[in-house]
Scaffold this active site. Structure first.
Site, short mmCIF file in Angstrom:
data_model
loop_
_atom_site.label_atom_id
_atom_site.label_comp_id
_atom_site.label_asym_id
_atom_site.label_seq_id
_atom_site.Cartn_x
_atom_site.Cartn_y
_atom_site.Cartn_z
N HIS A 130 0.73 -1.21 -0.05
CA HIS A 130 -0.06 -0.16 0.00
C HIS A 130 0.86 1.28 -0.17
CE1 HIS A 130 -3.79 -2.41 1.81
NE2 HIS A 130 -3.44 -2.67 0.52
N ASN A 229 -2.96 -12.43 16.62
CA ASN A 229 -3.83 -11.17 16.39
C ASN A 229 -4.45 -11.34 17.99
OD1 ASN A 229 -6.05 -9.24 16.08
ND2 ASN A 229 -5.87 -9.64 13.83
C1 BJW Z 1 -3.14 -6.47 16.95
C2 BJW Z 1 -2.61 -5.73 17.89
C3 BJW Z 1 -1.38 -6.20 18.62
C4 BJW Z 1 -4.29 -4.54 17.23
N1 BJW Z 1 -1.07 -7.50 18.12
N2 BJW Z 1 -2.54 -7.72 16.51
C5 BJW Z 1 -12.56 -7.99 -3.39
C6 BJW Z 1 -13.72 -8.25 -2.55
C7 BJW Z 1 -14.23 -7.15 -1.90
C8 BJW Z 1 -13.92 -5.58 -1.91
C9 BJW Z 1 -12.94 -5.67 -2.97
C10 BJW Z 1 -12.29 -6.75 -3.66
N3 BJW Z 1 -11.19 -6.40 -4.22
C11 BJW Z 1 -11.00 -4.95 -4.15
C12 BJW Z 1 -12.09 -4.34 -3.53
C13 BJW Z 1 -12.26 -3.01 -3.27
C14 BJW Z 1 -11.38 -2.51 -1.95
C15 BJW Z 1 -11.69 -3.22 -0.74
O1 BJW Z 1 -11.13 -4.12 -0.47
N4 BJW Z 1 -12.76 -2.99 -0.21
C16 BJW Z 1 -13.21 -3.56 1.14
C17 BJW Z 1 -12.60 -2.97 2.33
C18 BJW Z 1 -14.61 -3.85 1.19
N5 BJW Z 1 -9.97 -2.58 -2.45
C19 BJW Z 1 -9.44 -1.75 -3.05
O2 BJW Z 1 -10.23 -0.61 -3.42
C20 BJW Z 1 -8.14 -1.74 -3.63
N6 BJW Z 1 -7.84 -1.38 -4.59
C21 BJW Z 1 -8.30 -2.11 -5.83
O3 BJW Z 1 -8.94 -3.36 -5.58
O4 BJW Z 1 -8.16 -1.59 -7.14
C22 BJW Z 1 -8.78 -2.50 -8.05
C23 BJW Z 1 -8.28 -1.42 -9.38
C24 BJW Z 1 -7.63 -2.15 -10.39
C25 BJW Z 1 -7.23 -1.32 -11.60
C26 BJW Z 1 -7.79 0.09 -11.59
C27 BJW Z 1 -8.41 0.50 -10.46
C28 BJW Z 1 -8.64 -0.12 -9.38
C29 BJW Z 1 -7.10 -0.84 -2.69
C30 BJW Z 1 -7.10 -0.84 -1.10
C31 BJW Z 1 -6.14 0.20 -0.38
C32 BJW Z 1 -6.35 0.16 1.13
N7 BJW Z 1 -5.55 1.24 1.38
C33 BJW Z 1 -5.62 1.46 2.84
C34 BJW Z 1 -4.87 3.00 3.17
C35 BJW Z 1 -3.36 2.78 2.68
C36 BJW Z 1 -2.73 4.11 2.99
C37 BJW Z 1 -2.53 4.32 4.51
O5 BJW Z 1 -2.20 3.76 5.36
O6 BJW Z 1 -3.40 5.41 4.71
O7 BJW Z 1 -4.73 0.54 3.55
S1 BJW Z 1 -7.24 1.28 3.84
C38 BJW Z 1 -6.41 0.47 5.17
O8 BJW Z 1 -6.89 -0.73 5.36
C39 BJW Z 1 -4.88 0.68 4.93
C40 BJW Z 1 -4.41 -0.91 5.53
O9 BJW Z 1 -3.50 -1.22 4.56
C41 BJW Z 1 -5.81 -1.55 4.96
C42 BJW Z 1 -5.86 -3.01 5.88
O10 BJW Z 1 -6.09 -2.56 7.32
P1 BJW Z 1 -5.10 -3.62 8.41
O11 BJW Z 1 -3.58 -3.48 8.44
O12 BJW Z 1 -5.73 -4.85 8.29
O13 BJW Z 1 -5.94 -2.66 9.73
P2 BJW Z 1 -7.19 -2.68 10.50
O14 BJW Z 1 -7.09 -1.68 11.45
O15 BJW Z 1 -8.33 -3.31 9.91
O16 BJW Z 1 -6.81 -4.05 11.50
C43 BJW Z 1 -5.78 -4.12 12.62
C44 BJW Z 1 -5.87 -5.54 13.12
O17 BJW Z 1 -4.79 -5.54 14.22
C45 BJW Z 1 -6.93 -5.80 13.80
O18 BJW Z 1 -7.56 -7.27 13.48
C46 BJW Z 1 -6.67 -6.00 15.39
O19 BJW Z 1 -7.34 -6.75 16.22
C47 BJW Z 1 -5.22 -6.29 15.22
N8 BJW Z 1 -4.17 -5.58 16.43
N9 BJW Z 1 -3.27 -4.59 18.10
C48 BJW Z 1 -1.74 -8.19 16.91
N10 BJW Z 1 -0.76 -5.35 19.28
#
Ligand code: BJW
Length: 265
Positions: A130, A229
């Site tokens: 990302h 997690n």
């Molecule tokens: C602990 C802890 C400790 C706490 N120890 N654990 C297929 C199916 C459905 C939807 C889609 C699909 N394909 C695409 C989509 C759409 C969309 C999507 O996924 N939507 C869903 C949400 C519904 N995806 C996209 O749009 C992607 N692009 C795409 O598909 O493009 C296609 C395309 C092709 C050609 C032309 C045009 C388009 C892009 C996704 C980009 C995500 N971006 C972000 C922001 C990045 C920049 C930034 O940081 O600001 O990425 S959003 C945000 O979520 C960020 C993260 O990397 C990402 C994941 O989050 P993460 O890391 O899992 O965090 P949390 O907060 O959710 O979870 C934290 C976890 O830690 C929890 O479980 C806690 O319990 C745990 N935890 N403390 C261990 N101490």
């Protein structure tokens, strides 16, 4: 979970790792939580105070680029103060162990995080899906500056900052919703997932795609899924070993056990 049960799960995870040639770790915001960096979802997460579509989508940037830059500059300030925690350091140690214990052994971190902490911890094999908060690029794809450049600024004279070549707005080098992931990064990540004997999933809710396909690809090709997690995630249903606990506590324990098993100090 009793202490004995936890110890058994740690042993099981370490056994899988020791008997694997290719291991990947798929990480999310949770691994950096113990470094003081907020996660996205859940209580205290970034999406509690910001609407995701306002600050993490191309439409949001078009509508209010100043707000988006303010959001990322705030995060730069927070991340600048953060240091890799014992969870990051354990994964760096694991990469070294793999390097030293066999020519065909490979260990890669595939991260969704933009905070650079895996590299700061010492991992060399890091795939950033990302983007990286310390890089900026011009939003005009035809401009020479659309290639990301290192940018550690915490303040700009004007917000949003403008490209000094073409005058378009600069933007953070991160992947927003509805944007494609960097082609090389996602191709390499999927290829590694298909050859992985094990994937260690750490601190991700597993709801953002295509990144979240990684453990499913590994599992489908016969790889084992080890998950760490503090609570069950969308990936837990396919995990072979789920260890409920903080990454900064569980990962060093796993690495300690790996070292005992292979007889490394
Ligand atoms: C602990 C802890 C400790 C706490 N120890 N654990 C297929 C199916 C459905 C939807 C889609 C699909 N394909 C695409 C989509 C759409 C969309 C999507 O996924 N939507 C869903 C949400 C519904 N995806 C996209 O749009 C992607 N692009 C795409 O598909 O493009 C296609 C395309 C092709 C050609 C032309 C045009 C388009 C892009 C996704 C980009 C995500 N971006 C972000 C922001 C990045 C920049 C930034 O940081 O600001 O990425 S959003 C945000 O979520 C960020 C993260 O990397 C990402 C994941 O989050 P993460 O890391 O899992 O965090 P949390 O907060 O959710 O979870 C934290 C976890 O830690 C929890 O479980 C806690 O319990 C745990 N935890 N403390 C261990 N101490």
């Amino acid at each position: 979970m009793s202490i004995e049960e936890l110890a058994d799960l740690i042993k099981e995870a370490a056994n899988i790792i020791v008997n694997s040639e290719v291991v990947i770790s798929f990480t999310g915001a949770g691994i950096s939580a113990e470094s003081g960096i907020p996660t996205f979802r859940g209580s205290g997460g970034l999406w509690e105070n910001y609407r995701v579509e306002d600050v993490a989508s191309p439409e949001g940037f078009k509508k209010n680029p100043k707000l988006v830059w303010e959001f990322y500059l705030e995060r730069r300030k927070k991340i600048a103060k953060a240091k890799p925690n014992p969870g990051h350091l354990a994964l760096a140690e694991l990469e070294k162990i793999f390097e030293e214990t066999g020519e065909n052994r490979k260990f890669y971190v595939i991260t969704q995080n933009i905070d650079n902490l895996h590299k700061e911890a010492g991992n060399k094999n890091v795939i950033e899906l990302h983007g990286n908060i310390w890089y900026t690029r011009c939003s005009n794809p035809a401009c020479e500056n659309s290639k990301p450049f290192l940018d550690k600024k915490m303040e700009y004279e004007e917000l949003p900052p403008r490209c000094d070549i073409c005058g378009s707005y600069l933007r953070p080098h991160v992947v927003w919703f509805n944007e494609p992931l960097p082609q090389d990064a996602i191709n390499d990540a999927f290829a590694l997932a298909s050859e992985a004997d094990a994937v260690i999933v750490v601190g991700t809710s597993g709801v953002v795609f295509p990144a979240a396909y990684i453990p499913y690809i590994a599992k489908e090709r016969g790889g084992k899924v080890i998950e760490i997690n503090i609570e069950p995630s969308a990936i837990t249903k396919i995990s072979d070993v789920f260890i409920m606990g903080k990454a900064g506590i569980v990962l060093p324990e796993i690495v300690k056990r790996v070292k005992e098993l292979i007889g490394v100090e």
